[in-house]
Write a protein that holds these residues in place. Structure first.
Motif: not given
Length: 166
Positions: A113-141
């Protein structure tokens, strides 16, 4: 337990409580907290008494973010470079936690669980740049991101689902 450890446990407890609230509201099979511990931070249980570990990490409001907030007007969002750096922090945090997972109990699967406490970046920012997110390695379900989107409401997404859609 020293003050720093107590604060860390309180942050973890709040994140776990928020996660359970949002998760249970949006999933048919609810989860409940069995106990807090170390490595992973907590053990959860579903209605069929299957247990799963939950490792908690936070993306904090930091001095760099404070500097950015002071330097911008109310109406300007941070630039693409700052958002890229934020996404890199998420990617790095997932990798770091995956590396540490080998030292954890393996009696049950584990989620992150990653809890974002940033005041500058929200969920829509992450979703808007999902192309830059790397697929987790699979160790976590699941690799959950718990974030606000500039409202009081917390949102929860699984990074595996987002990255697969990119």
């Amino acid at each position: 337990m020293n003050r720093h450890e107590m604060e860390k446990k309180a942050l973890e407890q709040t994140a776990i409580d928020l996660f359970l609230e949002v998760y249970n509201r949006n999933h048919e099979s609810s989860l409940s907290l069995v106990r807090q511990q170390e490595k992973p931070d907590s053990v959860l249980e579903d209605q069929m008494h299957h247990q799963v570990g939950l490792e908690v990490t936070h993306l904090f409001y930091d001095s760099e973010e404070a500097r950015l907030m002071m330097a911008r007007s109310e109406f300007l969002k941070p630039g693409a470079e700052e958002l890229e750096s934020f996404i890199k922090v998420i990617n790095d945090r997932v990798r770091s936690k995956e590396d540490k997972l080998k030292d954890y109990s393996h009696e049950y699967p584990c989620m992150l669980l990653i809890r974002n406490l940033s005041l500058l970046f929200g969920m829509s920012d992450v979703l808007g740049r999902k192309d830059v997110l790397q697929l987790p390695g699979g160790q976590f379900t699941h690799v959950w991101l718990l974030s606000r989107d500039f409202t009081p409401d917390w949102l929860l997404i699984d990074l595996y689902d987002i990255v697969r859609l990119a």
